[in-house]
Design an enzyme around this catalytic site. Structure first.
Site, PDB file in Angstrom:
ATOM      1  N   HIS A 233      -4.373 -29.071  54.286  1.00 58.61           N
ATOM      2  CA  HIS A 233      -3.964 -27.856  55.005  1.00 58.61           C
ATOM      3  C   HIS A 233      -4.366 -27.883  56.480  1.00 58.61           C
ATOM      4  O   HIS A 233      -4.638 -26.843  57.078  1.00 58.61           O
ATOM      5  CB  HIS A 233      -4.532 -26.599  54.334  1.00 58.61           C
ATOM      6  CG  HIS A 233      -4.076 -26.398  52.932  1.00 58.61           C
ATOM      7  ND1 HIS A 233      -2.841 -25.902  52.609  1.00 58.61           N
ATOM      8  CD2 HIS A 233      -4.695 -26.637  51.746  1.00 58.61           C
ATOM      9  CE1 HIS A 233      -2.708 -25.841  51.299  1.00 58.61           C
ATOM     10  NE2 HIS A 233      -3.812 -26.295  50.745  1.00 58.61           N
TER      11      HIS A 233
ATOM     12  N   ASN B 212      -0.262 -21.206  47.603  1.00 58.15           N
ATOM     13  CA  ASN B 212       0.793 -22.043  48.164  1.00 58.15           C
ATOM     14  C   ASN B 212       2.117 -21.294  48.128  1.00 58.15           C
ATOM     15  O   ASN B 212       2.222 -20.214  47.544  1.00 58.15           O
ATOM     16  CB  ASN B 212       0.936 -23.346  47.377  1.00 58.15           C
ATOM     17  CG  ASN B 212      -0.246 -24.281  47.581  1.00 58.15           C
ATOM     18  OD1 ASN B 212      -0.896 -24.265  48.619  1.00 58.15           O
ATOM     19  ND2 ASN B 212      -0.525 -25.099  46.585  1.00 58.15           N
TER      20      ASN B 212
END
Length: 531
Positions: free
Chosen positions: A66, A144
């Site tokens: 990320h 997500n």
């Protein structure tokens, strides 16, 4: 200032005058101090040394996953109900109880595998992390864009990420490594089906869904719990890209999603998402052919309907990217009263890993940074550590007492009014997989639910990457597809049978001709003479 005083004035300073970190006004920011105008420089160059040594330390360690991200501020507004029912029936979390109640939030969107300045068009899941600054402290909902995950046990996470990251020798992402792991881990096939379809490349951050992915619990005032899944649905609609569309956009702007989010907020086109939940009783549900704690599975909507609990609006861009977007730190263990953990093995593993990595990456006192600090009083007996700049002390706390319990005006425990949630846990300590795995059934259902163009794109992307993989990997992936759906398997097998051979697997996932780029760079470039 008198005339006599002004004789001692050596420079003029206003509110916008440049200073160093010590507050000294900078009168010459163009030249370091040297012996003559050609040098050499001297070690006494304090302003230069402070400036360059801080520059050398401008970056904190990049997130392992990320790392590429964008963020924005906003608020969450509660509906005061869950569907048509009083929400207090299921949870006592304060931010949900009152209709119209607004809670400040900060959201960070991200890609997963690729580095901090990687193109936002690469095939990859997208992170969707929300920090709620509630009256009871922070709540982080870390998820997500896709509603499932590749694996169901956190012990496999480092191996999965290693396989998806660039090759440790070539430093190039390699689809053969990706499929080697996935073919050897059948539970990944449902997620592979999503990632290799157009759902693997969202058009931007505003027009994608979000999900908590993990299974959590809600706890009411009586100490009763239910299992819960969280879903964010964009009111802007959902848009995805094909591989060729993504490559065309990437050639023009590899920051397109960050720019889209920033520009929309700047012009007042504030993106919104509705938060919906699915609720399930807290037991094993033997009537299902999968375990409800399995992150590779969707809960069927016809049995567990989506119920709206509120909406989120993003209405303010960050003032400084590093201070806010880069230093914001999330953790799946950051829950407030009324929210709780389930036995989800991925959630249990993430709860240690996320907060641990923030302490490594940002520092032991990362929760004192404004972007991470709760918007309420904080009083702990914790102190010290790198970069501490305040002590979390209560107004009337005895500063000599940094422990509890104490009768000498130290901190005291809160009084609990809601009944404690005390689940019964019984069983042997084992190292075993969950029993109801059903690795391919939902992948087949997902495939059949795709529009025809999505199916075509999925098969084309899989064939493109698998065609350069070891034959044993191809056969395992075909077998999983055949198990999921007869057409899915047949089209994949036929596509691979007719695919060209000899291409390289060393290119971004799904990329059509990336392995030709080094050769193209030579053939299409222009020769030049030395100068």
């Amino acid at each position: 200032m008198t005339k006599e005083q002004s004789n001692f004035e050596t420079n003029m300073e206003d509110e916008d005058t440049l200073t160093n970190r010590q507050g000294h006004p900078i009168t010459n920011n163009q030249n370091m101090r040297t012996v003559g105008n050609r040098g050499p420089a001297t070690l006494e160059n304090y302003d230069f040394i402070e400036k360059i040594s801080h520059f050398d330390r401008e970056r904190v360690p990049e997130r392992v996953v990320h790392s590429r991200g964008a963020g924005a501020h906003g608020y969450f507004e509660a509906y005061g109900a869950v569907g048509d029912e009083e929400i207090s029936k299921y949870t006592r979390a304060k931010l949900f109880q009152e209709k119209g109640k607004q809670t400040p939030v900060f959201v960070r969107f991200s890609s997963v595998i690729h580095g901090g300045h990687s193109p936002e068009t690469l095939r990859d899941p997208r992170g969707f992390a929300v920090k709620f600054y509630t009256e009871d402290g922070n709540w982080d909902l870390v998820g997500n864009n896709l509603k499932i995950f590749f694996i169901r046990d956190a012990i496999k996470f480092p191996d999965m990420i290693h396989a998806f990251k660039p090759d440790p020798v070539t430093n190039i992402q390699d689809s053969e490594r990706f499929f080697d792991f996935c073919a050897s881990s059948p539970e990944t096939f449902h997620m592979v089906t999503f990632v290799y379809s157009p759902w693997g490349i969202p058009a931007n951050y505003r027009m994608m869904q979000g999900s908590g992915v993990n299974t959590y619990k809600w706890v009411n005032n009586e100490g009763e719990a239910v299992l819960v899944k969280y879903h964010w649905e964009p009111k802007q609609g959902i848009r995805n890209l094909t591989q060729s569309e993504a490559e065309e956009i990437q050639a023009k702007n590899f920051n397109h999603a960050t720019q889209d989010l920033y520009d929309a907020i700047e012009k007042g086109d504030f993106p919104e998402w509705e938060l919906l939940v699915q609720i399930m009783s807290d037991d094993e549900h033997p009537e299902l052919d999968f375990d409800p704690l399995d992150d590779t599975k969707l809960w069927p909507e016809d049995k567990f309907p989506w119920m709206a609990v509120g909406k989120m609006v993003l209405d303010r861009n960050p003032e400084d990217y590093f201070t806010e977007v880069e230093q914001v730190a999330f953790g799946t263990g950051v829950l407030v009263d009324g929210l709780d953990f389930s036995d989800d093995k991925m959630l249990q593993g993430r709860t240690f890993s996320y907060s641990d990595t923030q302490r490594h990456r940002v520092g032991a006192n990362y929760l004192q940074l404004p972007i991470n600090a709760p918007k309420k009083r904080v009083a702990t007996n914790q102190s010290g550590g790198q970069m501490q700049y305040k002590v979390d002390r209560a107004p009337f706390q005895n500063p000599h007492i940094n422990y509890e319990p104490s009768i000498l005006d130290g901190l005291q425990e809160a009084t609990q009014t809601g009944k404690e949630y005390t689940p019964m846990i019984k069983g042997n300590l084992v190292r075993q997989s969950i029993e109801r795995q059903s690795n391919t059934k939902q992948a087949g259902e997902t495939y059949r639910n795709f529009d025809q163009w999505e199916k075509t794109e999925l098969i084309a992307n899989l064939v493109n990457d698998l065609s350069s993989c070891d034959k044993r990997i191809q056969e395992k992936m075909i077998a999983l597809a055949e198990e999921a759906d007869e057409d899915y398997g047949r089209y994949l097998r036929e596509g691979l049978a007719h695919a060209g051979k000899g291409g390289s697997s060393q290119k971004p996932l799904g990329n059509r001709d990336g392995d030709q780029a080094p050769k193209d760079a030579i053939e299409k470039s222009n020769e030049a003479e030395p100068y």
